[in-house]
Write an enzyme that holds these catalytic residues in place. Structure first.
Site, PDB file in Angstrom:
ATOM      1  N   SER A 133      45.477  41.165  30.545  1.00  0.00           N
ATOM      2  CA  SER A 133      44.369  41.589  31.051  1.00  0.00           C
ATOM      3  C   SER A 133      43.217  40.994  30.179  1.00  0.00           C
ATOM      4  O   SER A 133      43.138  41.538  28.859  1.00  0.00           O
ATOM      5  CB  SER A 133      44.415  43.093  31.262  1.00  0.00           C
ATOM      6  N   LYS A 159      45.029  38.041  34.077  1.00  0.00           N
ATOM      7  CA  LYS A 159      44.249  38.883  34.907  1.00  0.00           C
ATOM      8  C   LYS A 159      42.800  38.684  34.303  1.00  0.00           C
ATOM      9  O   LYS A 159      42.642  39.359  33.041  1.00  0.00           O
ATOM     10  CB  LYS A 159      44.582  40.318  34.846  1.00  0.00           C
ATOM     11  N   LEU A 160      41.825  38.491  34.993  1.00  0.00           N
ATOM     12  CA  LEU A 160      40.461  38.441  34.533  1.00  0.00           C
ATOM     13  C   LEU A 160      39.749  39.794  34.949  1.00  0.00           C
ATOM     14  O   LEU A 160      39.559  39.879  36.165  1.00  0.00           O
ATOM     15  CB  LEU A 160      39.786  37.276  35.055  1.00  0.00           C
ATOM     16  N   LYS A 161      39.118  40.354  34.053  1.00  0.00           N
ATOM     17  CA  LYS A 161      38.067  41.401  34.483  1.00  0.00           C
ATOM     18  C   LYS A 161      36.825  40.568  34.930  1.00  0.00           C
ATOM     19  O   LYS A 161      36.248  39.915  34.449  1.00  0.00           O
ATOM     20  CB  LYS A 161      37.467  42.188  33.212  1.00  0.00           C
ATOM     21  N   ASP A 187      40.185  41.602  38.381  1.00  0.00           N
ATOM     22  CA  ASP A 187      40.072  43.397  38.548  1.00  0.00           C
ATOM     23  C   ASP A 187      38.600  43.626  38.301  1.00  0.00           C
ATOM     24  O   ASP A 187      38.086  43.358  37.304  1.00  0.00           O
ATOM     25  CB  ASP A 187      40.839  43.899  37.308  1.00  0.00           C
ATOM     26  N   ASN A 189      37.597  46.791  38.864  1.00  0.00           N
ATOM     27  CA  ASN A 189      37.255  48.307  38.422  1.00  0.00           C
ATOM     28  C   ASN A 189      35.953  49.026  39.230  1.00  0.00           C
ATOM     29  O   ASN A 189      35.084  49.512  38.574  1.00  0.00           O
ATOM     30  CB  ASN A 189      36.878  48.348  36.887  1.00  0.00           C
ATOM     31  N   GLU A 212      41.889  43.323  42.358  1.00  0.00           N
ATOM     32  CA  GLU A 212      42.384  44.869  42.093  1.00  0.00           C
ATOM     33  C   GLU A 212      40.904  45.588  42.139  1.00  0.00           C
ATOM     34  O   GLU A 212      39.915  45.134  41.668  1.00  0.00           O
ATOM     35  CB  GLU A 212      42.803  44.890  40.711  1.00  0.00           C
ATOM     36  N   ASP A 237      44.159  50.325  42.420  1.00  0.00           N
ATOM     37  CA  ASP A 237      44.474  50.770  40.985  1.00  0.00           C
ATOM     38  C   ASP A 237      43.857  52.184  41.213  1.00  0.00           C
ATOM     39  O   ASP A 237      44.663  53.230  41.594  1.00  0.00           O
ATOM     40  CB  ASP A 237      43.893  49.963  40.035  1.00  0.00           C
ATOM     41  N   LYS A 261      50.263  53.066  37.460  1.00  0.00           N
ATOM     42  CA  LYS A 261      49.994  53.548  36.311  1.00  0.00           C
ATOM     43  C   LYS A 261      50.664  54.896  36.482  1.00  0.00           C
ATOM     44  O   LYS A 261      49.878  55.740  37.153  1.00  0.00           O
ATOM     45  CB  LYS A 261      48.695  53.357  35.836  1.00  0.00           C
ATOM     46  N   GLY A 289      48.309  48.948  32.822  1.00  0.00           N
ATOM     47  CA  GLY A 289      48.071  49.181  31.614  1.00  0.00           C
ATOM     48  C   GLY A 289      46.907  50.177  31.166  1.00  0.00           C
ATOM     49  O   GLY A 289      45.947  50.091  31.962  1.00  0.00           O
TER      50      GLY A 289
HETATM   51  O1  SMG Z   1      46.727  48.121  28.713  1.00  0.00           O
HETATM   52  O2  SMG Z   1      46.716  45.927  29.006  1.00  0.00           O
HETATM   53  C1  SMG Z   1      46.152  46.893  29.205  1.00  0.00           C
HETATM   54  C2  SMG Z   1      44.906  47.181  29.881  1.00  0.00           C
HETATM   55  C3  SMG Z   1      44.897  46.569  31.254  1.00  0.00           C
HETATM   56  O3  SMG Z   1      42.859  45.842  32.301  1.00  0.00           O
HETATM   57  C4  SMG Z   1      43.798  46.766  31.904  1.00  0.00           C
HETATM   58  N1  SMG Z   1      43.515  48.176  32.283  1.00  0.00           N
HETATM   59  O4  SMG Z   1      41.764  48.944  35.490  1.00  0.00           O
HETATM   60  O5  SMG Z   1      43.539  48.053  35.050  1.00  0.00           O
HETATM   61  C5  SMG Z   1      42.428  48.289  34.510  1.00  0.00           C
HETATM   62  C6  SMG Z   1      42.344  48.799  33.073  1.00  0.00           C
HETATM   63  C7  SMG Z   1      41.998  50.087  32.736  1.00  0.00           C
HETATM   64  C8  SMG Z   1      41.728  50.214  31.390  1.00  0.00           C
HETATM   65  S1  SMG Z   1      40.214  49.547  30.776  1.00  0.00           S
HETATM   66  C9  SMG Z   1      39.912  50.214  29.226  1.00  0.00           C
HETATM   67 MG    MG Z   2      42.509  48.237  37.101  1.00  0.00          MG
END
Ligand code: SMG
Ligand code: MG
Length: 367
Positions: A133, A159-161, A187, A189, A212, A237, A261, A289
Site C-alpha cells: 500500500s 495499491k495507491l492511496k 484505496d 478510505n 477500495e 473495507d 481485516k 493490513g
Molecule cells: O498494513 O500495509 C498495511 C497498510 C495497508 O493501506 C493500508 N491500510 O484502508 O486499507 C486501509 C489502510 C488502513 C490503515 S491506514 C493507516
Molecule cells: Mg482500505
C-alpha cells in the site's frame, strides 16, 4: 485452558517514512499488545486501532479502556478462543479490541496444542503473494520513485492511496511508467461522495483491479449506486464489519470484492466466516493490513493462506513500515512471504526489542 490474566502493553515504533492517507498522516505506530497468560503458557494479540479515530471510530486509548473495564473481566471463564466472541457479544462495537483479545487467547490455546494458526484457520498455502500500500505523496515524481522501489523489491501488486485531487493523475503516471502488466488498485478510505462518480469513472481507463472504499463506511446503498456508474469493481473495507455485513453488501450489489481485516471484524474467526461467505457468493477476497507489527503480520499471513484469498493482500514485509520489528522480521522472497509454521502465531516478540519500544504495561489479573 484457564486464563490467569491479560497484560496490556503500549508500544511506540517509528515508521520508516510517513504514511499519508485521505484521512491523515501517520509517522509512528502507537500500538496496544495483549499477552494472555494461562496455566499452560502465554499468547500474543495485537490491537490494530490507531492513536486517533480517523480510519474508524476506534482508537487505542479507547481500546485499552474497554478491554480493562469490560472485555478482559468478561472472558474470565472462557475455556478457549471460540468462546471469546460469544462472551463479548453483548458489548457493542470495539471490534478491534475484541479481535485483539481473541487473538491473544487463540495464540495461547494453539501454542499449548502445538497447532499453527494457519492450519487451524484452514490454510492451503505455505507462502502468500504480497502487495504493498503506497501512501499519498507530495509529487508524482516522488510517487514513481517509491512505486519503482517496491516493484524492484518484488511486490506483485501496488495499491495507491487516493483522495480528491490525487487520483486520476497519479494512476495515469504509474500506468505510463510501469506498464499495463502491473497489478494496480486504489484505496480512497471513504474520501468521496456519490457526486464524484464521474471523476471515479475516469479511473476505468486504467484497468484497475478495484477501487477500495470510495464512499463513507455506512453508505452501502451509495456503493451499490456507484457500482452502476463505474466499471472498475468496487471493493469494501471499512464497511465490512462482520460476515453479516459482507453478506448484505454482496446481496445489495455494493461490492464485487472484499478486503478482509480481522481487526475490523472482531477477530480471525469472524474473518474466516467472511472468507466463507464470500467464497459461497463467488466474491474474491484479499487480506488487508493495519500497519501491524510482526505479531499481527504473522496472523494476517496465516489468514491470507486460506483458499479463497485469490488476490494479493496488503501483507508487505516488515521493512515496509519498520526498520526494526518486534519479532523476527517478515522478509519478502520472490514477492511472497512465508506462512509461519510454528504453533500459534509462529512468532513471538524478541524480549529486548519489545522492551525498547514499550511505553507502559498493565496487568489485569483474573484469579
Ligand atoms: O498494513 O500495509 C498495511 C497498510 C495497508 O493501506 C493500508 N491500510 O484502508 O486499507 C486501509 C489502510 C488502513 C490503515 S491506514 C493507516
Ligand atoms: Mg482500505
Amino acid at each position: 485452558m484457564k486464563l490467569e490474566g491479560i497484560e496490556l502493553r503500549r508500544i511506540a515504533m517509528p515508521l520508516v517514512a510517513p504514511f499519508r492517507t485521505s484521512f491523515g498522516t501517520q509517522t509512528t505506530k502507537d500500538a496496544l499488545l495483549l499477552r494472555a497468560v494461562t496455566a499452560d503458557g502465554e499468547g500474543w494479540g495485537e490491537c490494530v486501532s490507531a492513536a486517533e479515530p480517523l480510519y474508524s471510530s476506534e482508537y487505542t486509548d479507547a481500546s485499552a479502556d474497554v478491554l480493562r473495564r469490560f472485555f478482559v473481566p468478561a472472558v474470565r471463564e472462557v475455556g478457549g478462543a471460540k468462546e471469546v466472541g460469544p462472551a463479548l457479544a453483548r458489548f457493542h462495537g470495539h471490534r478491534m479490541a475484541k479481535a485483539a483479545l481473541e487473538m491473544a487467547v487463540l495464540d495461547a490455546e494453539l501454542r499449548a496444542r502445538g497447532m499453527p494458526l494457519s492450519r487451524e484457520l484452514g490454510a492451503v498455502r505455505d507462502r502468500v503473494p504480497c502487495g504493498v500500500s503506497v501512501g499519498i505523496m507530495d509529487s508524482i515524481g516522488e510517487l514513481l520513485d517509491v512505486v519503482g522501489g517496491y516493484l524492484d523489491a518484488g511486490y506483485v501488486r501496488i495499491k495507491l492511496k487516493i483522495e480528491p485531487g490525487w487520483d486520476v493523475e497519479p494512476v495515469r503516471a504509474v500506468r505510463e511508467r510501469f506498464g499495463d502488466e502491473v497489478l494496480l488498485q486504489v484505496d480512497a478510505n471513504a474520501a468521496y461522495s456519490l457526486g464524484d462518480a464521474r471523476r471515479l469513472a475516469r479511473l476505468d481507463a486504467f484497468d484497475l483491479l478495484l477501487i477500495e472504499q470510495p464512499l463513507p463506511e455506512e453508505d452501502i446503498l451509495g456503493h451499490a449506486d456507484l457500482a452502476g456508474l463505474v466499471e472498475t469493481p468496487i471493493c469494501l473495507d471499512e464497511a465490512i464489519t462482520s460476515a453479516k455485513a459482507a453478506a448484505d453488501a454482496i446481496r445489495l450489489g455494493a461490492c464485487r470484492i472484499v478486503n478482509i481485516k480481522a481487526g475490523r471484524v472482531g477477530g480471525y474467526l469472524e474473518a474466516r466466516r467472511i472468507h466463507d461467505v464470500c467464497q459461497a457468493h463467488d466474491v474474491p477476497v484479499w487480506c488487508g493490513g493495519m500497519v501491524e507489527t510482526g505479531l499481527g503480520r504473522a496472523a494476517n499471513v496465516a489468514l491470507a493462506a486460506l483458499p479463497w484469498f485469490t488476490l494479493p493482500g496488503d501483507t508487505s514485509g516488515s521493512d515496509r513500515f519498520y526498520s526494526t520489528d518486534i519479532t523476527e522480521p517478515f522478509v519478502l522472497a520472490d514477492g511472497h512471504l512465508p506462512v509461519p509454521s510454528g504453533p500459534g502465531l509462529g512468532v513471538a516478540p524478541i524480549p529486548e526489542t519489545l522492551e525498547a519500544v514499550t511505553t507502559s504495561t498493565e496487568w489485569i489479573g483474573l484469579r
